[in-house]
Design a protein around this motif. Structure first.
Motif, PDB file in Angstrom:
ATOM      1  N   LYS A  15     -12.994   4.149  14.511  1.00  0.00           N
ATOM      2  CA  LYS A  15     -12.602   2.756  14.300  1.00  0.00           C
ATOM      3  C   LYS A  15     -13.198   2.155  13.032  1.00  0.00           C
ATOM      4  CE  LYS A  15     -13.152  -1.846  16.319  1.00  0.00           C
ATOM      5  NZ  LYS A  15     -13.721  -2.629  17.458  1.00  0.00           N
ATOM      6  N   THR A  16     -14.520   2.225  12.897  1.00  0.00           N
ATOM      7  CA  THR A  16     -15.187   1.580  11.760  1.00  0.00           C
ATOM      8  C   THR A  16     -14.839   2.260  10.443  1.00  0.00           C
ATOM      9  OG1 THR A  16     -17.022   0.939  13.199  1.00  0.00           O
ATOM     10  CG2 THR A  16     -17.412   0.866  10.824  1.00  0.00           C
ATOM     11  N   LEU A  17     -14.852   3.587  10.438  1.00  0.00           N
ATOM     12  CA  LEU A  17     -14.542   4.324   9.216  1.00  0.00           C
ATOM     13  C   LEU A  17     -13.081   4.125   8.826  1.00  0.00           C
ATOM     14  CD1 LEU A  17     -16.459   7.675   9.882  1.00  0.00           C
ATOM     15  CD2 LEU A  17     -17.235   5.649   8.637  1.00  0.00           C
ATOM     16  N   LEU A  18     -12.198   4.137   9.801  1.00  0.00           N
ATOM     17  CA  LEU A  18     -10.775   3.943   9.528  1.00  0.00           C
ATOM     18  C   LEU A  18     -10.524   2.579   8.889  1.00  0.00           C
ATOM     19  CD1 LEU A  18      -7.795   4.782   9.767  1.00  0.00           C
ATOM     20  CD2 LEU A  18      -7.818   3.888  12.110  1.00  0.00           C
ATOM     21  N   ALA A  19     -11.206   1.555   9.370  1.00  0.00           N
ATOM     22  CA  ALA A  19     -11.036   0.217   8.807  1.00  0.00           C
ATOM     23  C   ALA A  19     -11.395   0.206   7.321  1.00  0.00           C
ATOM     24  CB  ALA A  19     -11.902  -0.786   9.568  1.00  0.00           C
ATOM     25  N   GLU A  20     -12.463   0.923   6.945  1.00  0.00           N
ATOM     26  CA  GLU A  20     -12.851   0.987   5.532  1.00  0.00           C
ATOM     27  C   GLU A  20     -11.832   1.770   4.718  1.00  0.00           C
ATOM     28  OE1 GLU A  20     -16.747   2.041   2.735  1.00  0.00           O
ATOM     29  OE2 GLU A  20     -16.675   2.762   4.805  1.00  0.00           O
ATOM     30  N   THR A  21     -11.328   2.859   5.285  1.00  0.00           N
ATOM     31  CA  THR A  21     -10.288   3.634   4.603  1.00  0.00           C
ATOM     32  C   THR A  21      -9.057   2.778   4.333  1.00  0.00           C
ATOM     33  OG1 THR A  21     -11.008   5.735   5.563  1.00  0.00           O
ATOM     34  CG2 THR A  21      -8.722   5.609   4.833  1.00  0.00           C
ATOM     35  N   LEU A  22      -8.608   2.039   5.335  1.00  0.00           N
ATOM     36  CA  LEU A  22      -7.418   1.193   5.187  1.00  0.00           C
ATOM     37  C   LEU A  22      -7.630   0.096   4.146  1.00  0.00           C
ATOM     38  CD1 LEU A  22      -6.220   0.820   8.888  1.00  0.00           C
ATOM     39  CD2 LEU A  22      -5.356   2.373   7.126  1.00  0.00           C
ATOM     40  N   SER A  23      -8.848  -0.390   4.043  1.00  0.00           N
ATOM     41  CA  SER A  23      -9.114  -1.440   3.049  1.00  0.00           C
ATOM     42  C   SER A  23      -8.891  -0.915   1.635  1.00  0.00           C
ATOM     43  CB  SER A  23     -10.544  -1.966   3.204  1.00  0.00           C
ATOM     44  OG  SER A  23     -11.505  -0.992   2.806  1.00  0.00           O
ATOM     45  N   THR A  24      -9.190   0.369   1.384  1.00  0.00           N
ATOM     46  CA  THR A  24      -8.969   0.934   0.043  1.00  0.00           C
ATOM     47  C   THR A  24      -7.490   1.234  -0.189  1.00  0.00           C
ATOM     48  OG1 THR A  24      -9.320   3.267   0.692  1.00  0.00           O
ATOM     49  CG2 THR A  24     -11.268   1.978   0.120  1.00  0.00           C
ATOM     50  N   ILE A  25      -6.743   1.491   0.871  1.00  0.00           N
ATOM     51  CA  ILE A  25      -5.303   1.724   0.735  1.00  0.00           C
ATOM     52  C   ILE A  25      -4.598   0.417   0.389  1.00  0.00           C
ATOM     53  CG2 ILE A  25      -3.202   2.372   1.985  1.00  0.00           C
ATOM     54  CD1 ILE A  25      -4.887   4.400   3.539  1.00  0.00           C
ATOM     55  N   LYS A  26      -5.019  -0.666   1.019  1.00  0.00           N
ATOM     56  CA  LYS A  26      -4.380  -1.966   0.780  1.00  0.00           C
ATOM     57  C   LYS A  26      -4.673  -2.505  -0.619  1.00  0.00           C
ATOM     58  CE  LYS A  26      -5.930  -3.592   4.783  1.00  0.00           C
ATOM     59  NZ  LYS A  26      -6.167  -4.522   5.932  1.00  0.00           N
ATOM     60  N   LEU A  27      -5.674  -1.910  -1.300  1.00  0.00           N
ATOM     61  CA  LEU A  27      -6.005  -2.339  -2.661  1.00  0.00           C
ATOM     62  C   LEU A  27      -5.307  -1.502  -3.732  1.00  0.00           C
ATOM     63  CD1 LEU A  27      -9.857  -2.985  -2.300  1.00  0.00           C
ATOM     64  CD2 LEU A  27      -8.058  -4.699  -2.584  1.00  0.00           C
ATOM     65  N   GLN A  28      -4.407  -0.610  -3.335  1.00  0.00           N
ATOM     66  CA  GLN A  28      -3.731   0.252  -4.303  1.00  0.00           C
ATOM     67  C   GLN A  28      -2.885  -0.540  -5.297  1.00  0.00           C
ATOM     68  OE1 GLN A  28      -4.059   3.856  -4.636  1.00  0.00           O
ATOM     69  NE2 GLN A  28      -5.836   3.030  -3.549  1.00  0.00           N
ATOM     70  N   THR A  29      -2.973  -0.148  -6.574  1.00  0.00           N
ATOM     71  CA  THR A  29      -2.159  -0.799  -7.602  1.00  0.00           C
ATOM     72  C   THR A  29      -0.693  -0.389  -7.487  1.00  0.00           C
ATOM     73  OG1 THR A  29      -2.740   0.996  -9.129  1.00  0.00           O
ATOM     74  CG2 THR A  29      -4.067  -1.009  -9.223  1.00  0.00           C
ATOM     75  N   TYR A  30      -0.434   0.764  -6.898  1.00  0.00           N
ATOM     76  CA  TYR A  30       0.938   1.193  -6.577  1.00  0.00           C
ATOM     77  C   TYR A  30       1.229   0.619  -5.194  1.00  0.00           C
ATOM     78  CZ  TYR A  30       4.982   4.347  -6.304  1.00  0.00           C
ATOM     79  OH  TYR A  30       6.258   4.873  -6.233  1.00  0.00           O
ATOM     80  N   THR A  31       2.167  -0.298  -5.123  1.00  0.00           N
ATOM     81  CA  THR A  31       2.321  -1.082  -3.894  1.00  0.00           C
ATOM     82  C   THR A  31       3.454  -0.633  -2.981  1.00  0.00           C
ATOM     83  OG1 THR A  31       3.688  -2.689  -5.092  1.00  0.00           O
ATOM     84  CG2 THR A  31       1.307  -3.131  -4.954  1.00  0.00           C
ATOM     85  N   ASN A  32       4.349   0.237  -3.465  1.00  0.00           N
ATOM     86  CA  ASN A  32       5.467   0.659  -2.609  1.00  0.00           C
ATOM     87  C   ASN A  32       5.063   1.876  -1.782  1.00  0.00           C
ATOM     88  OD1 ASN A  32       8.013   0.591  -1.452  1.00  0.00           O
ATOM     89  ND2 ASN A  32       8.906   1.907  -3.019  1.00  0.00           N
ATOM     90  N   TRP A  33       4.307   1.631  -0.732  1.00  0.00           N
ATOM     91  CA  TRP A  33       3.846   2.701   0.142  1.00  0.00           C
ATOM     92  C   TRP A  33       4.008   2.284   1.601  1.00  0.00           C
ATOM     93  CZ3 TRP A  33       0.137   0.696   3.232  1.00  0.00           C
ATOM     94  CH2 TRP A  33      -0.689  -0.318   2.721  1.00  0.00           C
ATOM     95  N   GLU A  34       4.028   3.289   2.439  1.00  0.00           N
ATOM     96  CA  GLU A  34       3.902   3.077   3.875  1.00  0.00           C
ATOM     97  C   GLU A  34       2.750   3.953   4.345  1.00  0.00           C
ATOM     98  OE1 GLU A  34       7.333   4.459   6.030  1.00  0.00           O
ATOM     99  OE2 GLU A  34       7.081   6.542   5.387  1.00  0.00           O
ATOM    100  N   CYS A  35       2.003   3.489   5.310  1.00  0.00           N
ATOM    101  CA  CYS A  35       0.886   4.262   5.834  1.00  0.00           C
ATOM    102  C   CYS A  35       1.084   4.431   7.338  1.00  0.00           C
ATOM    103  CB  CYS A  35      -0.440   3.563   5.541  1.00  0.00           C
ATOM    104  SG  CYS A  35      -1.890   4.497   6.114  1.00  0.00           S
ATOM    105  N   ILE A  36       1.235   5.681   7.757  1.00  0.00           N
ATOM    106  CA  ILE A  36       1.467   6.004   9.158  1.00  0.00           C
ATOM    107  C   ILE A  36       0.175   6.558   9.740  1.00  0.00           C
ATOM    108  CG2 ILE A  36       2.839   7.384  10.770  1.00  0.00           C
ATOM    109  CD1 ILE A  36       5.000   7.500   8.541  1.00  0.00           C
TER     110      ILE A  36
END
Length: 297
Positions: A16-37
């Protein structure tokens, strides 16, 4: 014109905690057309509640559970995520690793520049956490001549999350991650892919950070690793079958199995030690009597 969709696929289990940090770096991507499953493997630590909250804040995030008819484990989760994905480009990622803000942008740019390239990857940097502070270690090497040989010989280090793949490359594989393997599944899949697709590109920058444990390997860890011996040997057998004429590769695989053999002896796991010796005798080829003696010594 909208850029192609990138699908990021993350298996997760009680992180849970580690995943939340991982997702925070994904949401900061400069390439914005992504989906995360995010494919959950049966978490009981609050991951489900976290993701129900996360998907409400960003429509690009999708949370699913591994179907009960699929075997437990990250392999099945990665394959299931791929089936659900819609992207032209695919990036498997791990639930405890971190992306540089330009992780997607710079790798995707290389694929756009050359339609013949199967995947792009970058340097990585390991880090560990101590008393709440991150400590970073040496960057990985990505210099290679032949990507297949360099990858198998361990001259370059990629990990599962590093490469950004073209979907068309993956769709032509009869099998992606082998769900029967308990170890070395990324080595098995990427060896197959690099054997068929030698045209790849490397970016000489650190674009991802992977988490490591900052402690010595315990006897318990070694014993657990040895329990995966059938998968370890099966993967090496498949790699040898890809390029049976490659003597350098053969010697590397044989030495790695002999290293496993020594670890098994140290743990008094004589069944695994015997299996390793049988593997060596069956699979060493082109060696002189002197070379065989040296290896077995």
């Amino acid at each position: 014109m909208e850029l192609p969709l990138i699908s990021i696929i993350i298996p997760t289990y009680n992180r849970k905690t580690l995943l939340a940090e991982t997702l925070s770096t994904i949401k900061l991507q400069t390439y914005t057309n992504w989906e995360c499953i995010i494919v959950d493997d049966g978490s009981t630590d609050g991951t489900v509640e976290l993701m129900h909250s996360e998907v409400k804040t960003d429509s690009r995030l999708h949370f699913v559970k591994r179907p009960e008819n699929l075997p437990k484990g990250s392999n099945a989760c990665r394959n299931y995520g791929f089936k659900l994905s819609n992207g032209q480009l695919i990036n498997w990622f791990d639930d405890d690793d971190l992306m540089h803000p330009q992780f997607l942008e710079k790798k995707a740019a290389k694929l756009f520049e050359n339609p013949q390239i199967a995947c792009s990857f970058s340097k990585m940097q390991p880090f560990y956490l101590e008393k709440g502070e991150k400590f970073f270690l040496n960057e990985t090497n990505i210099v290679f001549d032949d990507v297949f040989e360099s990858f198998v010989l361990g001259k370059i280090s990629l990990g599962t999350p590093n490469p950004l793949w073209r979907r068309t490359v993956l769709e032509h594989e009869p099998m992606l991650f082998d769900e029967t393997l308990r170890q070395s599944q990324d080595l098995e899949l990427y060896s197959r892919l690099f054997f068929k697709h030698r045209s790849v590109t490397a970016i000489n920058e650190v674009l991802m950070y992977f988490r490591v444990k900052h402690e010595s390997i315990s006897k318990k860890f070694i014993a657990e690793t040895l329990s995966f011996a059938p998968s370890f040997l099966e993967v090496r057998k498949r790699i040898l079958a890809l390029s049976p004429e490659n003597k350098k590769l053969n010697r590397h695989i044989i030495k790695s199995v002999l290293g496993y053999f020594r670890a098994a002896l140290a743990q008094k796991d004589y069944k695994t030690a015997q299996d390793c010796l049988k593997f060596v005798k069956r699979n060493i080829y082109g060696a002189t009597a002197k070379e065989r003696m040296k290896l077995f010594r």
